[in-house]
Design an enzyme around this catalytic site. Structure first.
Site, PDB file in Angstrom:
ATOM      1  N   ARG A   1       9.495 -25.908 -20.150  1.00 50.57           N
ATOM      2  CA  ARG A   1       8.142 -26.404 -20.418  1.00 50.57           C
ATOM      3  C   ARG A   1       7.574 -27.049 -19.156  1.00 50.57           C
ATOM      4  O   ARG A   1       8.287 -27.217 -18.171  1.00 50.57           O
ATOM      5  CB  ARG A   1       8.158 -27.402 -21.594  1.00 50.57           C
ATOM      6  CG  ARG A   1       9.226 -28.484 -21.415  1.00 50.57           C
ATOM      7  CD  ARG A   1       8.860 -29.785 -22.027  1.00 50.57           C
ATOM      8  NE  ARG A   1       7.726 -30.375 -21.370  1.00 50.57           N
ATOM      9  CZ  ARG A   1       7.781 -30.974 -20.174  1.00 50.57           C
ATOM     10  NH1 ARG A   1       8.918 -31.046 -19.480  1.00 50.57           N
ATOM     11  NH2 ARG A   1       6.696 -31.499 -19.635  1.00 50.57           N
ATOM     12  N   GLY A   2       6.284 -27.432 -19.250  1.00 48.61           N
ATOM     13  CA  GLY A   2       5.597 -27.971 -18.073  1.00 48.61           C
ATOM     14  C   GLY A   2       4.901 -26.816 -17.374  1.00 48.61           C
ATOM     15  O   GLY A   2       5.520 -25.770 -17.125  1.00 48.61           O
ATOM     16  N   ALA A   3       3.605 -26.994 -17.048  1.00 46.24           N
ATOM     17  CA  ALA A   3       2.777 -25.855 -16.642  1.00 46.24           C
ATOM     18  C   ALA A   3       3.344 -25.056 -15.452  1.00 46.24           C
ATOM     19  O   ALA A   3       3.554 -23.841 -15.562  1.00 46.24           O
ATOM     20  CB  ALA A   3       1.357 -26.339 -16.369  1.00 46.24           C
TER      21      ALA A   3
ATOM     22  N   ARG B   1       2.379 -19.509 -24.462  1.00 45.26           N
ATOM     23  CA  ARG B   1       1.757 -20.844 -24.481  1.00 45.26           C
ATOM     24  C   ARG B   1       0.347 -20.677 -23.912  1.00 45.26           C
ATOM     25  O   ARG B   1       0.191 -20.416 -22.724  1.00 45.26           O
ATOM     26  CB  ARG B   1       2.556 -21.843 -23.625  1.00 45.26           C
ATOM     27  CG  ARG B   1       4.000 -21.970 -23.990  1.00 45.26           C
ATOM     28  CD  ARG B   1       4.504 -23.243 -24.601  1.00 45.26           C
ATOM     29  NE  ARG B   1       3.730 -24.351 -24.934  1.00 45.26           N
ATOM     30  CZ  ARG B   1       3.962 -25.611 -24.494  1.00 45.26           C
ATOM     31  NH1 ARG B   1       4.938 -25.841 -23.637  1.00 45.26           N
ATOM     32  NH2 ARG B   1       3.241 -26.622 -24.918  1.00 45.26           N
TER      33      ARG B   1
ATOM     34  N   GLN C   1       8.150 -36.064 -24.978  1.00 47.58           N
ATOM     35  CA  GLN C   1       8.608 -35.667 -23.633  1.00 47.58           C
ATOM     36  C   GLN C   1       8.773 -36.882 -22.721  1.00 47.58           C
ATOM     37  O   GLN C   1       9.566 -36.860 -21.787  1.00 47.58           O
ATOM     38  CB  GLN C   1       7.604 -34.694 -22.999  1.00 47.58           C
ATOM     39  CG  GLN C   1       7.553 -33.322 -23.624  1.00 47.58           C
ATOM     40  CD  GLN C   1       6.467 -33.211 -24.670  1.00 47.58           C
ATOM     41  OE1 GLN C   1       6.167 -34.174 -25.372  1.00 47.58           O
ATOM     42  NE2 GLN C   1       5.889 -32.045 -24.823  1.00 47.58           N
TER      43      GLN C   1
ATOM     44  N   ASP D   1      -2.472 -29.169 -17.370  1.00 44.67           N
ATOM     45  CA  ASP D   1      -2.116 -27.784 -17.710  1.00 44.67           C
ATOM     46  C   ASP D   1      -3.193 -26.807 -17.292  1.00 44.67           C
ATOM     47  O   ASP D   1      -2.922 -25.614 -17.124  1.00 44.67           O
ATOM     48  CB  ASP D   1      -1.838 -27.660 -19.206  1.00 44.67           C
ATOM     49  CG  ASP D   1      -0.442 -28.182 -19.502  1.00 44.67           C
ATOM     50  OD1 ASP D   1      -0.252 -29.408 -19.489  1.00 44.67           O
ATOM     51  OD2 ASP D   1       0.469 -27.349 -19.697  1.00 44.67           O
TER      52      ASP D   1
ATOM     53  N   ASN E   1      -4.624 -31.602 -20.582  1.00 48.19           N
ATOM     54  CA  ASN E   1      -3.233 -32.060 -20.424  1.00 48.19           C
ATOM     55  C   ASN E   1      -2.710 -32.448 -21.802  1.00 48.19           C
ATOM     56  O   ASN E   1      -3.430 -32.398 -22.809  1.00 48.19           O
ATOM     57  CB  ASN E   1      -3.156 -33.232 -19.438  1.00 48.19           C
ATOM     58  CG  ASN E   1      -1.713 -33.533 -19.027  1.00 48.19           C
ATOM     59  OD1 ASN E   1      -0.969 -32.622 -18.669  1.00 48.19           O
ATOM     60  ND2 ASN E   1      -1.294 -34.770 -19.094  1.00 48.19           N
ATOM     61  N   LYS E   2      -1.467 -32.839 -21.838  1.00 45.80           N
ATOM     62  CA  LYS E   2      -0.790 -33.175 -23.090  1.00 45.80           C
ATOM     63  C   LYS E   2      -1.638 -34.090 -23.968  1.00 45.80           C
ATOM     64  O   LYS E   2      -2.248 -35.031 -23.471  1.00 45.80           O
ATOM     65  CB  LYS E   2       0.553 -33.825 -22.740  1.00 45.80           C
ATOM     66  CG  LYS E   2       1.405 -34.272 -23.896  1.00 45.80           C
ATOM     67  CD  LYS E   2       1.673 -33.205 -24.918  1.00 45.80           C
ATOM     68  CE  LYS E   2       2.237 -31.917 -24.362  1.00 45.80           C
ATOM     69  NZ  LYS E   2       2.218 -30.794 -25.334  1.00 45.80           N
TER      70      LYS E   2
HETATM   71  O1  MRU Z   1       3.846 -29.087 -23.894  1.00 48.40           O
HETATM   72  P1  MRU Z   1       4.421 -29.376 -22.542  1.00 48.40           P
HETATM   73  O2  MRU Z   1       5.556 -30.330 -22.567  1.00 48.40           O
HETATM   74  O3  MRU Z   1       4.722 -28.114 -21.768  1.00 48.40           O
HETATM   75  O4  MRU Z   1       3.230 -30.097 -21.789  1.00 48.40           O
HETATM   76  C1  MRU Z   1       3.384 -30.451 -20.447  1.00 48.40           C
HETATM   77  C2  MRU Z   1       2.284 -31.282 -19.943  1.00 48.40           C
HETATM   78  O5  MRU Z   1       1.301 -31.526 -20.599  1.00 48.40           O
HETATM   79  C3  MRU Z   1       2.388 -31.730 -18.526  1.00 48.40           C
HETATM   80  O6  MRU Z   1       1.724 -32.948 -18.350  1.00 48.40           O
HETATM   81  C4  MRU Z   1       1.736 -30.655 -17.664  1.00 48.40           C
HETATM   82  O7  MRU Z   1       2.351 -29.419 -17.824  1.00 48.40           O
HETATM   83  C5  MRU Z   1       1.638 -30.976 -16.248  1.00 48.40           C
HETATM   84  S1  MRU Z   1       3.075 -31.599 -15.477  1.00 48.40           S
HETATM   85  C6  MRU Z   1       3.664 -30.481 -14.423  1.00 48.40           C
END
Ligand code: MRU
Length: 343
Positions: free
Chosen positions: A51-53, A85, A183, A224, A234-235
């Protein structure tokens, strides 16, 4: 980044399968998993083993290289991986980096690896570019996990923190727990602990009152997708953090590589927001005293929930965007400048 005495990236190629640190098991278990087909890569992304963009972009790039090697229908593999995603634009960027090389499995793999290395360089540069925002002992709030597991090797928001720690600035981090998947409590806390960075976990709902008490100097999150006008996806929970920061005059910065900017998207309203299973809201997961994983029900048996995984923070609430090209205003002109500097 190191775990024990070994250097790891979140995702890497190893003689055929793509390997990844299974982020679903952290912090209780550190396990390396493998994806052998593009379908397994898609599953690891969708189920958030990876996970993480930026990291899912790297994973998807390797997935497409595997599809090329396996003689799969490339358009179908591309579509399947991209749908895993929907919010993180990096997923598409990773796929596009490989797509034009899929007529040769060797070149497809080379392109995936080059994309991976470019994301590592960008993540490292974000820390160097942004560290000027940090003074001695700066108290930083962050949200979700924007560390080296989310953006290969360094992270985005946490890249500044790791750089500041190496520079002896001894930052203190308030890691927002990040309901519903936590997370922050699970992955950011684990990463910061591994790196010896001082931190405390904070309930998302406590951040505004910490600001009111004057305990937070700076907020830094990842992204993201960043639209052409500087709106940030973002999240979920990032937007209320930005609102609270504005009210309390705390600077709110967003750190992201240029692969997270989508200049074809005019504003945040056009960014697709992933909806995830209500079960993530209605239940909680952890380990019991024996260390065995358990999922427990919190809400009434017949309760329902909605679970948008991301929100949009309007550009007007963002003090600046930190990328490998430096720090720019969250505006069309600022973003054009960042891309101009990188060209
Ligand atoms: O759903 P996730 O855990 O993949 O979400 C991740 C985030 O929202 C991060 O803040 C985002 O990807 C940027 S961090 C590299």
């Amino acid at each position: 980044m190191r775990v024990g005495d070994r250097h790891f990236r979140a995702v890497w190629w190893e003689d055929g399968p793509v390997r990844f640190i299974d982020q679903r098991l952290l912090p209780h278990k550190f396990e390396i998993a493998s994806a052998r087909s593009y379908a397994e890569v898609e599953n690891a992304i969708r189920e958030m083993g990876v996970r993480g963009a930026p990291t899912i972009g790297v994973m998807a790039a390797h997935g497409l290289a595997i599809a090329a090697r396996d003689g799969e229908k490339i358009e179908h593999a591309y579509g399947t991986l991209q749908a895993a995603r929907p919010t993180a634009v990096n997923l598409r960027v990773g796929l596009d980096a490989v797509m034009s090389h899929t007529d040769s499995p060797e070149r497809a793999l080379e392109a995936a690896r080059a994309h991976d290395d470019a994301e590592v360089s960008a993540a490292e540069a974000i820390g160097r570019m942004g560290v000027e925002l940090m003074s001695q002992g700066t108290r930083v709030a962050t949200h979700c996990n924007a560390g080296w597991l989310a953006a290969q090797d360094w992270g985005t928001a946490l890249s500044l923190i790791y750089r500041a720690e190496r520079d002896g600035k001894m930052p203190h981090i308030y890691a927002g727990e990040t309901r519903p998947r936590l997370q922050g409590s699970r992955i950011t806390a684990w990463e910061l602990g591994q790196e010896g960075v001082s931190y405390e976990i904070v309930a998302d709902s406590a951040m505004a009152s910490l600001m009111r008490r004057g305990l937070i100097d700076l907020v830094i999150t990842g992204a993201d997708c960043i639209a052409a006008n500087g709106d940030v996806a973002n999240k979920i929970g990032t937007y209320p953090l930005a609102l609270a920061a504005r009210e309390h005059e705390v600077p709110f910065y967003v750190a992201a590589p240029l692969t997270t900017f989508d200049r074809a998207v005019a504003t945040g309203d056009e960014i697709p927001i992933e909806e995830r299973s209500p079960d993530e809201v209605l239940t909680a997961e952890g380990v019991d005293a024996a260390g065995d994983s358990v999922r427990i029900r919190i809400a009434p048996a017949d309760a329902t929930a909605i679970n948008p995984a991301f929100d949009i923070t309007p550009a007007g609430l963002v003090s600046g965007l930190i990328s490998e090209a430096g720090i720019v205003p969250a505006s069309t002109a600022g973003i054009e400048r960042a891309f101009g500097a990188a060209a």
